[in-house]
Write a protein that holds these residues in place. Structure first.
Motif, PDB file in Angstrom:
ATOM      1  N   SER A  21      15.953  -8.462 -52.146  1.00  0.00           N
ATOM      2  CA  SER A  21      15.533  -9.464 -51.168  1.00  0.00           C
ATOM      3  C   SER A  21      16.679  -9.816 -50.229  1.00  0.00           C
ATOM      4  CB  SER A  21      15.054 -10.733 -51.882  1.00  0.00           C
ATOM      5  OG  SER A  21      16.139 -11.344 -52.560  1.00  0.00           O
ATOM      6  N   ILE A  22      17.889  -9.303 -50.492  1.00  0.00           N
ATOM      7  CA  ILE A  22      19.037  -9.576 -49.635  1.00  0.00           C
ATOM      8  C   ILE A  22      19.077  -8.515 -48.547  1.00  0.00           C
ATOM      9  CG2 ILE A  22      21.532  -9.863 -49.518  1.00  0.00           C
ATOM     10  CD1 ILE A  22      21.525 -10.623 -52.446  1.00  0.00           C
ATOM     11  N   PRO A  23      18.944  -8.882 -47.285  1.00  0.00           N
ATOM     12  CA  PRO A  23      18.918  -7.885 -46.214  1.00  0.00           C
ATOM     13  C   PRO A  23      20.284  -7.244 -45.994  1.00  0.00           C
ATOM     14  CG  PRO A  23      18.884 -10.106 -45.302  1.00  0.00           C
ATOM     15  CD  PRO A  23      18.742 -10.259 -46.785  1.00  0.00           C
ATOM     16  N   PHE A  24      20.256  -6.054 -45.427  1.00  0.00           N
ATOM     17  CA  PHE A  24      21.466  -5.326 -45.054  1.00  0.00           C
ATOM     18  C   PHE A  24      21.444  -5.153 -43.540  1.00  0.00           C
ATOM     19  CE2 PHE A  24      23.513  -0.998 -44.497  1.00  0.00           C
ATOM     20  CZ  PHE A  24      24.816  -1.490 -44.550  1.00  0.00           C
ATOM     21  N   LEU A  25      22.374  -5.784 -42.861  1.00  0.00           N
ATOM     22  CA  LEU A  25      22.455  -5.755 -41.405  1.00  0.00           C
ATOM     23  C   LEU A  25      23.450  -4.693 -40.964  1.00  0.00           C
ATOM     24  CD1 LEU A  25      22.917  -9.617 -40.820  1.00  0.00           C
ATOM     25  CD2 LEU A  25      20.780  -8.377 -41.257  1.00  0.00           C
ATOM     26  N   VAL A  26      23.103  -3.962 -39.920  1.00  0.00           N
ATOM     27  CA  VAL A  26      24.047  -3.029 -39.309  1.00  0.00           C
ATOM     28  C   VAL A  26      24.232  -3.437 -37.858  1.00  0.00           C
ATOM     29  CG1 VAL A  26      24.579  -0.639 -38.737  1.00  0.00           C
ATOM     30  CG2 VAL A  26      23.334  -1.159 -40.846  1.00  0.00           C
ATOM     31  N   LEU A  27      25.406  -3.986 -37.552  1.00  0.00           N
ATOM     32  CA  LEU A  27      25.738  -4.303 -36.168  1.00  0.00           C
ATOM     33  C   LEU A  27      26.071  -2.997 -35.457  1.00  0.00           C
ATOM     34  CD1 LEU A  27      26.046  -7.274 -37.209  1.00  0.00           C
ATOM     35  CD2 LEU A  27      27.888  -7.488 -35.532  1.00  0.00           C
ATOM     36  N   CYS A  28      25.322  -2.672 -34.427  1.00  0.00           N
ATOM     37  CA  CYS A  28      25.528  -1.432 -33.681  1.00  0.00           C
ATOM     38  C   CYS A  28      25.881  -1.765 -32.239  1.00  0.00           C
ATOM     39  CB  CYS A  28      24.272  -0.569 -33.681  1.00  0.00           C
ATOM     40  SG  CYS A  28      23.809   0.115 -35.280  1.00  0.00           S
ATOM     41  N   THR A  29      26.931  -1.157 -31.722  1.00  0.00           N
ATOM     42  CA  THR A  29      27.173  -1.248 -30.288  1.00  0.00           C
ATOM     43  C   THR A  29      26.097  -0.422 -29.578  1.00  0.00           C
ATOM     44  OG1 THR A  29      28.754   0.583 -30.465  1.00  0.00           O
ATOM     45  CG2 THR A  29      29.639  -1.664 -30.506  1.00  0.00           C
ATOM     46  N   THR A  30      25.878  -0.717 -28.321  1.00  0.00           N
ATOM     47  CA  THR A  30      24.750  -0.119 -27.602  1.00  0.00           C
ATOM     48  C   THR A  30      24.904   1.378 -27.389  1.00  0.00           C
ATOM     49  OG1 THR A  30      25.797  -0.797 -25.527  1.00  0.00           O
ATOM     50  CG2 THR A  30      24.135  -2.263 -26.433  1.00  0.00           C
ATOM     51  N   ASP A  31      26.100   1.940 -27.623  1.00  0.00           N
ATOM     52  CA  ASP A  31      26.278   3.381 -27.450  1.00  0.00           C
ATOM     53  C   ASP A  31      26.007   4.172 -28.733  1.00  0.00           C
ATOM     54  OD1 ASP A  31      28.496   2.356 -28.691  1.00  0.00           O
ATOM     55  OD2 ASP A  31      29.975   3.383 -27.448  1.00  0.00           O
ATOM     56  N   VAL A  32      25.571   3.512 -29.793  1.00  0.00           N
ATOM     57  CA  VAL A  32      25.069   4.242 -30.966  1.00  0.00           C
ATOM     58  C   VAL A  32      23.701   4.797 -30.591  1.00  0.00           C
ATOM     59  CG1 VAL A  32      24.299   4.050 -33.356  1.00  0.00           C
ATOM     60  CG2 VAL A  32      26.343   2.819 -32.603  1.00  0.00           C
ATOM     61  N   SER A  33      23.472   6.077 -30.814  1.00  0.00           N
ATOM     62  CA  SER A  33      22.250   6.716 -30.324  1.00  0.00           C
ATOM     63  C   SER A  33      21.000   6.091 -30.937  1.00  0.00           C
ATOM     64  CB  SER A  33      22.285   8.217 -30.625  1.00  0.00           C
ATOM     65  OG  SER A  33      22.042   8.467 -31.994  1.00  0.00           O
ATOM     66  N   SER A  34      19.924   6.156 -30.184  1.00  0.00           N
ATOM     67  CA  SER A  34      18.652   5.613 -30.671  1.00  0.00           C
ATOM     68  C   SER A  34      18.183   6.374 -31.901  1.00  0.00           C
ATOM     69  CB  SER A  34      17.597   5.664 -29.570  1.00  0.00           C
ATOM     70  OG  SER A  34      17.410   6.994 -29.109  1.00  0.00           O
ATOM     71  N   ARG A  35      18.482   7.667 -31.984  1.00  0.00           N
ATOM     72  CA  ARG A  35      18.099   8.437 -33.169  1.00  0.00           C
ATOM     73  C   ARG A  35      18.783   7.900 -34.418  1.00  0.00           C
ATOM     74  NH1 ARG A  35      20.461  12.326 -36.261  1.00  0.00           N
ATOM     75  NH2 ARG A  35      22.269  12.435 -34.882  1.00  0.00           N
ATOM     76  N   LYS A  36      20.076   7.626 -34.311  1.00  0.00           N
ATOM     77  CA  LYS A  36      20.817   7.137 -35.471  1.00  0.00           C
ATOM     78  C   LYS A  36      20.369   5.729 -35.849  1.00  0.00           C
ATOM     79  CE  LYS A  36      24.823  10.127 -34.843  1.00  0.00           C
ATOM     80  NZ  LYS A  36      26.271  10.235 -34.512  1.00  0.00           N
ATOM     81  N   ARG A  37      20.098   4.901 -34.853  1.00  0.00           N
ATOM     82  CA  ARG A  37      19.618   3.554 -35.158  1.00  0.00           C
ATOM     83  C   ARG A  37      18.265   3.625 -35.850  1.00  0.00           C
ATOM     84  NH1 ARG A  37      20.968   2.352 -29.559  1.00  0.00           N
ATOM     85  NH2 ARG A  37      18.778   1.847 -29.209  1.00  0.00           N
ATOM     86  N   ALA A  38      17.389   4.537 -35.374  1.00  0.00           N
ATOM     87  CA  ALA A  38      16.064   4.672 -35.989  1.00  0.00           C
ATOM     88  C   ALA A  38      16.178   5.177 -37.425  1.00  0.00           C
ATOM     89  CB  ALA A  38      15.199   5.623 -35.166  1.00  0.00           C
TER      90      ALA A  38
END
Length: 357
Positions: free
Chosen positions: A109-126
């Motif tokens: 129930s504890i979320p895991f957040l990944v702060l991504c700068t905007t130049d991280v590709s959309s594929r990797k974020r997805a």
């Protein structure tokens, strides 16, 4: 007869007192739950949680240019199975360890957040989103006079945007280059994570710096600067390592950090965010950092730390650095293989479900 009357009166009194205590306990609405404790696969309803339960999270940081040796395009990176981007792989392994691993997993129930700068590709974020992470897109932070000693640290100041996430009561930040071997839930109970009153020492209040918050919480451990440390490691160090720390987000504190960035020379910019935090939370200042239990995380780790009971280890086990402990490197590689197999099977299963629908 007088003695019998006193005995009867005492019995009546005790009976009435017992009934009153029982009635009080049954009518009380106290909750002993701090945050959810159910493990994987256990259903939950909102009635299981106290209304004012603190909201906690684990978090890490991923920048688009954190690996100068990566492929020029994201398509080339995908073809190489992302072996060129160690921090992305590390983030995926960390997500698996925290969210799904049977041996190292935390309360799901504890979320895991990944702060991504905007130049991280959309594929990797997805991909990270499919892995179970919550993606938080952030703008970069910079100052003209801050130049990192190593190219891959160019955007690490964006980590400070964690302090803007005020919807959370406590966040445990973990660098992506971390091996987790046992649950970390208990870090949110660590004594060092209690809220502290900001000290009022006037000698440490400088007129060119921003206002300090009335209270704060910043807990971490010292940097050992080498593999020769004992276990348990020393806890009286003054220089903090920001590869693993627990804090309470605060807009006032974030603005204070920004005020330091506007003051050239206020801290050594070689380790940008780490030296800023070392200045802001210096042990002799008004917001000194508090030491966490040494076993939550070890930097410069060895198998001695693992055998001693430490639970996470800060090192880039994806690279070929010969100084890395071979036992811990092998465990990380096993975790990577386990992660890839887990998601491959889950992706196939989910794909089959979608095809049927």
């Amino acid at each position: 007869m007088a003695t019998n009357a006193k005995t009867i009166s005492l019995c009546i009194f005790l009976f009435l007192a017992s009934a009153l205590v029982t009635l009080t306990l049954r009518s009380s609405q106290h909750s002993t739950s701090w945050f959810p404790t159910a493990r994987k696969g256990v259903s939950r309803t909102s009635q299981q949680f106290p209304i004012n339960a603190p909201k906690v999270a684990f978090a890490t940081f991923l920048a688009g240019n954190s690996n100068p040796d990566k492929k020029e395009t994201d398509d080339e990176s995908a073809e190489a199975n992302d072996d060129d981007d160690g921090y992305f792989l590390g983030t995926r392994v960390l997500a698996y360890q925290l969210l799904h691993s049977k041996s190292a997993g935390t309360n799901n129930s504890i979320p895991f957040l990944v702060l991504c700068t905007t130049d991280v590709s959309s594929r990797k974020r997805a991909r990270l989103k499919r892995d179970g992470a919550i993606i938080v897109l952030v703008e970069k932070l910079s100052a003209d006079w801050v130049h990192a000693a190593v190219e891959r640290w160019a955007d690490v100041l964006a980590k400070l945007r964690l302090f803007q996430l005020t919807e959370y009561t406590k966040i445990c930040f973990i660098d992506a280059d971390t091996l987790v071997t046992a649950p970390l839930d208990g870090v949110f109970f660590d004594e060092a994570t209690l809220t502290q009153a900001t000290l009022p020492n006037p000698a440490e209040i400088l007129p060119d710096e921003g206002a300090l918050p009335r209270t704060y919480m910043f807990a971490t451990h010292g940097d050992y600067w080498g593999y020769e440390h004992p276990y348990p490691p020393p806890t009286d160090l003054s220089y903090l390592n920001c590869g693993f720390f627990v804090f309470t987000p605060s807009t006032v504190l974030f603005n204070y950090y920004l005020s330091l960035l506007a003051l050239p020379g206020r801290f050594d910019p070689g380790f940008p965010e780490q030296n800023l935090l070392n200045y802001a939370h210096r042990r002799d200042g008004n917001m000194p950092w508090k030491p966490l239990w040494y076993g939550w995380n070890v930097n410069w780790p060895t198998a001695r730390d693992w055998r001693g009971g430490a639970r996470s280890f800060h090192a880039k086990y994806w690279d070929g650095d010969p100084s890395h402990d071979l036992v811990l490197k092998a465990i990380w590689r096993e975790q990577r293989a386990e992660m890839e197999g887990f998601y491959r099977g889950r992706d196939l299963a989910l794909g089959g479900v979608r095809n049927k629908t």
